[in-house]
Motif scaffolding. Structure first.
Motif, PDB file in Angstrom:
ATOM      1  N   LYS A  36       0.980  -1.254   0.012  1.00 54.16           N
ATOM      2  CA  LYS A  36       0.040   0.074  -0.032  1.00 54.16           C
ATOM      3  C   LYS A  36       0.846   1.356  -0.180  1.00 54.16           C
ATOM      4  O   LYS A  36       1.881   1.170   0.677  1.00 54.16           O
ATOM      5  CB  LYS A  36      -0.860  -0.097   1.202  1.00 54.16           C
ATOM      6  N   PRO A  37       0.347   2.310  -0.773  1.00 53.47           N
ATOM      7  CA  PRO A  37       1.387   3.446  -0.767  1.00 53.47           C
ATOM      8  C   PRO A  37       1.270   4.049   0.480  1.00 53.47           C
ATOM      9  O   PRO A  37       0.266   3.960   1.455  1.00 53.47           O
ATOM     10  CB  PRO A  37       0.617   4.408  -1.664  1.00 53.47           C
ATOM     11  N   PHE A  38       2.291   4.911   0.966  1.00 54.12           N
ATOM     12  CA  PHE A  38       2.481   5.490   2.140  1.00 54.12           C
ATOM     13  C   PHE A  38       1.513   6.886   2.043  1.00 54.12           C
ATOM     14  O   PHE A  38       1.585   7.546   0.734  1.00 54.12           O
ATOM     15  CB  PHE A  38       3.751   6.035   2.729  1.00 54.12           C
ATOM     16  N   HIS A  43      -2.714  12.150   2.816  1.00 49.11           N
ATOM     17  CA  HIS A  43      -3.526  11.146   2.303  1.00 49.11           C
ATOM     18  C   HIS A  43      -2.483  10.264   1.314  1.00 49.11           C
ATOM     19  O   HIS A  43      -1.356  10.825   0.841  1.00 49.11           O
ATOM     20  CB  HIS A  43      -4.266  11.634   1.014  1.00 49.11           C
ATOM     21  N   PRO A  44      -2.862   8.992   1.406  1.00 46.57           N
ATOM     22  CA  PRO A  44      -1.968   8.118   0.554  1.00 46.57           C
ATOM     23  C   PRO A  44      -2.556   8.181  -1.048  1.00 46.57           C
ATOM     24  O   PRO A  44      -3.769   8.052  -1.170  1.00 46.57           O
ATOM     25  CB  PRO A  44      -2.018   6.683   1.073  1.00 46.57           C
ATOM     26  N   PRO A  45      -1.450   8.251  -2.056  1.00 46.79           N
ATOM     27  CA  PRO A  45      -2.075   8.118  -3.462  1.00 46.79           C
ATOM     28  C   PRO A  45      -2.462   6.703  -3.864  1.00 46.79           C
ATOM     29  O   PRO A  45      -2.355   5.622  -2.895  1.00 46.79           O
ATOM     30  CB  PRO A  45      -1.108   8.592  -4.222  1.00 46.79           C
ATOM     31  N   GLN A  71     -14.434  17.674  -1.661  1.00 46.97           N
ATOM     32  CA  GLN A  71     -13.453  18.369  -0.955  1.00 46.97           C
ATOM     33  C   GLN A  71     -12.133  17.590  -0.865  1.00 46.97           C
ATOM     34  O   GLN A  71     -10.826  18.146  -0.739  1.00 46.97           O
ATOM     35  CB  GLN A  71     -13.807  18.782   0.462  1.00 46.97           C
ATOM     36  N   ARG A  72     -12.259  16.120  -0.495  1.00 46.13           N
ATOM     37  CA  ARG A  72     -11.415  15.347  -0.397  1.00 46.13           C
ATOM     38  C   ARG A  72     -10.232  15.426  -1.550  1.00 46.13           C
ATOM     39  O   ARG A  72      -9.209  15.328  -1.447  1.00 46.13           O
ATOM     40  CB  ARG A  72     -11.728  13.880   0.029  1.00 46.13           C
ATOM     41  N   THR A  73     -10.721  15.209  -2.753  1.00 46.37           N
ATOM     42  CA  THR A  73     -10.029  15.259  -3.740  1.00 46.37           C
ATOM     43  C   THR A  73      -9.164  16.464  -4.072  1.00 46.37           C
ATOM     44  O   THR A  73      -8.090  16.442  -4.448  1.00 46.37           O
ATOM     45  CB  THR A  73     -10.979  15.085  -5.122  1.00 46.37           C
ATOM     46  N   LYS A  74      -9.679  17.631  -3.738  1.00 46.53           N
ATOM     47  CA  LYS A  74      -9.185  18.863  -3.942  1.00 46.53           C
ATOM     48  C   LYS A  74      -7.865  18.758  -2.791  1.00 46.53           C
ATOM     49  O   LYS A  74      -6.750  19.164  -3.153  1.00 46.53           O
ATOM     50  CB  LYS A  74      -9.949  19.862  -3.402  1.00 46.53           C
ATOM     51  N   ASP A  79      -2.111  18.166  -1.762  1.00 44.37           N
ATOM     52  CA  ASP A  79      -1.091  17.511  -0.936  1.00 44.37           C
ATOM     53  C   ASP A  79       0.213  16.849  -1.806  1.00 44.37           C
ATOM     54  O   ASP A  79       0.972  17.155  -1.583  1.00 44.37           O
ATOM     55  CB  ASP A  79      -1.610  16.188  -0.112  1.00 44.37           C
ATOM     56  N   PHE A  80      -0.351  16.110  -2.602  1.00 43.69           N
ATOM     57  CA  PHE A  80       0.427  15.658  -3.779  1.00 43.69           C
ATOM     58  C   PHE A  80       1.237  16.550  -4.700  1.00 43.69           C
ATOM     59  O   PHE A  80       2.506  16.205  -5.048  1.00 43.69           O
ATOM     60  CB  PHE A  80      -0.213  14.756  -4.711  1.00 43.69           C
TER      61      PHE A  80
END
Length: 92
Positions: A36-38, A43-45, A71-74, A79-80
């Motif tokens: 799993k991504p960190f 958020h993890p991608p 909002q979570r997507t934004k 973050d990324f």
């Protein structure tokens, strides 16, 4: 599995296939048989891949249309795009 989860899982698989077709090495993925991504910031991608020749990391986030304005997507995209230091060091 609910339809949205099936759609998301299918999109993650497409990201994996796309990154692989570009010659990238999949380091982490939110998919069967991958670690799993960190978390990056909050958020993890869905996928983290690496180009060994260019020494560049790639982040993939799968979204269905209904998630694009959430909002979570934004937050995830912010973050990324704003936080390189938390994942660049693992490739050096």
């Amino acid at each position: 599995m609910p339809k949205n989860r099936e759609d998301h899982k299918s999109l993650v698989k497409h990201l994996i296939d796309h990154f692989t077709s570009l010659g990238l090495e999949i380091q982490y993925a939110n998919y069967d048989k991958y670690e799993k991504p960190f978390v990056i910031s909050r958020h993890p991608p869905d996928v983290i891949a690496f180009d060994k020749i260019k020494r560049l990391g790639y982040i993939g986030e799968a979204k269905v249309c209904t998630e694009l304005e959430e909002q979570r997507t934004k937050e995830q995209l912010a973050d990324f795009s704003n936080n390189k230091s938390s994942y660049i060091d693992i490739y050096n």
